[in-house]
Design an enzyme around this catalytic site. Structure first.
Site, PDB file in Angstrom:
ATOM      1  N   HIS A 118       0.830  -1.222   0.000  1.00  0.00           N
ATOM      2  CA  HIS A 118       0.000   0.000   0.000  1.00  0.00           C
ATOM      3  C   HIS A 118       0.854   1.258   0.000  1.00  0.00           C
ATOM      4  O   HIS A 118       0.414   2.325  -0.419  1.00  0.00           O
ATOM      5  CB  HIS A 118      -0.912   0.018   1.225  1.00  0.00           C
ATOM      6  CG  HIS A 118      -2.159  -0.776   1.047  1.00  0.00           C
ATOM      7  ND1 HIS A 118      -3.225  -0.338   0.295  1.00  0.00           N
ATOM      8  CD2 HIS A 118      -2.518  -1.983   1.534  1.00  0.00           C
ATOM      9  CE1 HIS A 118      -4.188  -1.255   0.321  1.00  0.00           C
ATOM     10  NE2 HIS A 118      -3.778  -2.261   1.070  1.00  0.00           N
TER      11      HIS A 118
ATOM     12  N   ASP B 245      -0.442  -7.627   1.290  1.00  0.00           N
ATOM     13  CA  ASP B 245       0.106  -6.258   1.366  1.00  0.00           C
ATOM     14  C   ASP B 245       1.609  -6.278   1.639  1.00  0.00           C
ATOM     15  O   ASP B 245       2.082  -5.862   2.698  1.00  0.00           O
ATOM     16  CB  ASP B 245      -0.631  -5.468   2.460  1.00  0.00           C
ATOM     17  CG  ASP B 245      -0.265  -3.983   2.418  1.00  0.00           C
ATOM     18  OD1 ASP B 245      -0.565  -3.285   3.408  1.00  0.00           O
ATOM     19  OD2 ASP B 245       0.329  -3.532   1.421  1.00  0.00           O
TER      20      ASP B 245
ATOM     21  N   SER C  89       3.694   1.643   8.825  1.00  0.00           N
ATOM     22  CA  SER C  89       3.401   0.529   7.908  1.00  0.00           C
ATOM     23  C   SER C  89       4.650   0.059   7.202  1.00  0.00           C
ATOM     24  O   SER C  89       5.546   0.855   6.893  1.00  0.00           O
ATOM     25  CB  SER C  89       2.383   0.977   6.869  1.00  0.00           C
ATOM     26  OG  SER C  89       1.235   1.408   7.547  1.00  0.00           O
TER      27      SER C  89
HETATM   28  O1  LIG Z   1       1.746   4.471   6.919  1.00  0.00           O
HETATM   29  C1  LIG Z   1       0.761   4.080   6.274  1.00  0.00           C
HETATM   30  O2  LIG Z   1      -0.132   3.308   6.688  1.00  0.00           O
HETATM   31  C2  LIG Z   1       0.635   4.549   4.900  1.00  0.00           C
HETATM   32  N1  LIG Z   1      -0.200   3.975   4.018  1.00  0.00           N
HETATM   33  C3  LIG Z   1      -0.070   4.668   2.845  1.00  0.00           C
HETATM   34  C4  LIG Z   1      -0.678   4.531   1.635  1.00  0.00           C
HETATM   35  C5  LIG Z   1      -0.348   5.390   0.610  1.00  0.00           C
HETATM   36  C6  LIG Z   1       0.604   6.363   0.823  1.00  0.00           C
HETATM   37  F1  LIG Z   1       0.914   7.196  -0.190  1.00  0.00           F
HETATM   38  C7  LIG Z   1       1.254   6.536   2.015  1.00  0.00           C
HETATM   39  C8  LIG Z   1       0.891   5.671   3.014  1.00  0.00           C
HETATM   40  C9  LIG Z   1       1.325   5.593   4.337  1.00  0.00           C
HETATM   41  N2  LIG Z   1       2.272   6.378   4.953  1.00  0.00           N
HETATM   42  C10 LIG Z   1       2.006   7.712   5.125  1.00  0.00           C
HETATM   43  O3  LIG Z   1       0.952   8.228   4.880  1.00  0.00           O
HETATM   44  C11 LIG Z   1       3.122   8.516   5.662  1.00  0.00           C
HETATM   45  C12 LIG Z   1       3.339   9.877   5.093  1.00  0.00           C
HETATM   46  C13 LIG Z   1       2.886   9.666   6.465  1.00  0.00           C
HETATM   47  C14 LIG Z   1       3.766   9.812   7.619  1.00  0.00           C
HETATM   48  C15 LIG Z   1       3.256   9.565   8.857  1.00  0.00           C
HETATM   49  C16 LIG Z   1       4.075   9.713   9.962  1.00  0.00           C
HETATM   50  C17 LIG Z   1       5.405  10.089   9.819  1.00  0.00           C
HETATM   51  C18 LIG Z   1       5.900  10.303   8.551  1.00  0.00           C
HETATM   52  C19 LIG Z   1       5.104  10.159   7.427  1.00  0.00           C
END
Ligand SMILES: O=C(O)c1[nH]c2ccc(F)cc2c1NC(=O)[C@H]1C[C@@H]1c1ccccc1
Length: 232
Positions: free
Chosen positions: A41, A89, A183
């Site tokens: 993802h 995933d 993730s």
């Molecule tokens: O972490 C996830 O579950 C996940 N799932 C997604 C799906 C698409 C996608 F384009 C990104 C993700 C993404 N990561 C995020 O949004 C990361 C950017 C955010 C973030 C959070 C905390 C600290 C730094 C950066």
């Protein structure tokens, strides 16, 4: 990571930060000198851009010895992964070159026997994901210990309502939980990677929505075949 603590630097030398334009997007971990495992993802909304992989880091921004950003030669999502659910995933990333291993950069073994981790087993998860409900993005790696909950409990209609397959597993999410940005990171039980934090959008810290991981053992044949085919 919600409700965890700043990790002791370099006690998880297998942790990877998947980055786009210098920004952390998802976690991952080193499964071989030239291979990182993460979540499929995480490649959504990246409109085909290729990640870079940061290894040997504790702080995302500060200069640290052994911290190094690697280019990615190939990004291979599991063929069964899709945007509609959490199935398959997984994402394999082949680094442009073999990672330089040292006390801050190490491979983490993954479980090859396809048998469920017993409920109540306490496992460890880590990441640079959000550390508060307001979405604070930490500079330093955080970690957390969480007990595994049984698939039956996780599949209860008041929890994930029968969406947790035998290729997934769950941990308790009451207050202390993984969250956005975590993730792709590993769930480590007894020193072995048993799961990968799924990247489907999910509320964090709510005990009614346990954390979901893709179990690794059911995918050993896929992982080994991809690494063997692209070898050299
Ligand atoms: O972490 C996830 O579950 C996940 N799932 C997604 C799906 C698409 C996608 F384009 C990104 C993700 C993404 N990561 C995020 O949004 C990361 C950017 C955010 C973030 C959070 C905390 C600290 C730094 C950066």
């Amino acid at each position: 990571i919600l409700g965890g603590r700043k990790a002791d630097p370099h006690v998880m030398p297998y942790m990877a930060s998947l980055q786009l334009d210098g920004q952390h997007v998802c976690g991952g971990f080193l499964i071989a000198e030239q291979w990182v495992l993460s979540a499929a993802h995480c490649t959504e909304e990246t409109d085909g851009k290729i990640f870079q992989v940061l290894l040997g880091a504790h702080s995302l921004t500060k200069p640290e010895p052994h911290k190094r950003l690697y280019r990615v030669r190939a990004q291979i999502p599991h063929p069964g992964s899709n945007i509609h659910n959490n199935k398959d995933d997984l994402l394999l990333l082949q680094l442009e070159e073999k990672a330089e291993l040292n006390e801050h950069v190490q491979v983490l073994p993954f479980q090859r026997e396809d048998r469920d981790v017993a409920a109540d087993t306490v496992c460890k998860v880590a990441g640079w994901g959000t550390t508060s409900h307001s979405g604070h993005r930490p500079d330093e790696l955080h970690s957390l210990e969480r007990p595994v909950i049984s698939r039956d409990v996780c599949n209860h209609r008041t929890r994930h309502d029968h969406t947790i397959t035998e290729k997934m597993m769950c941990t308790d999410s009451r207050k202390k939980d993984t969250c956005k940005g975590d993730s792709g990171g590993p769930l480590v039980c007894n020193g072995v990677a048993e799961g990968v934090v799924t990247a489907g959008s999910r509320v964090c810290g709510n005990y009614k929505k346990p954390a979901i991981y893709t179990r690794i053992a059911p995918y050993v044949a896929w992982i080994d075949s991809v690494m063997a085919s692209a070898a050299g």
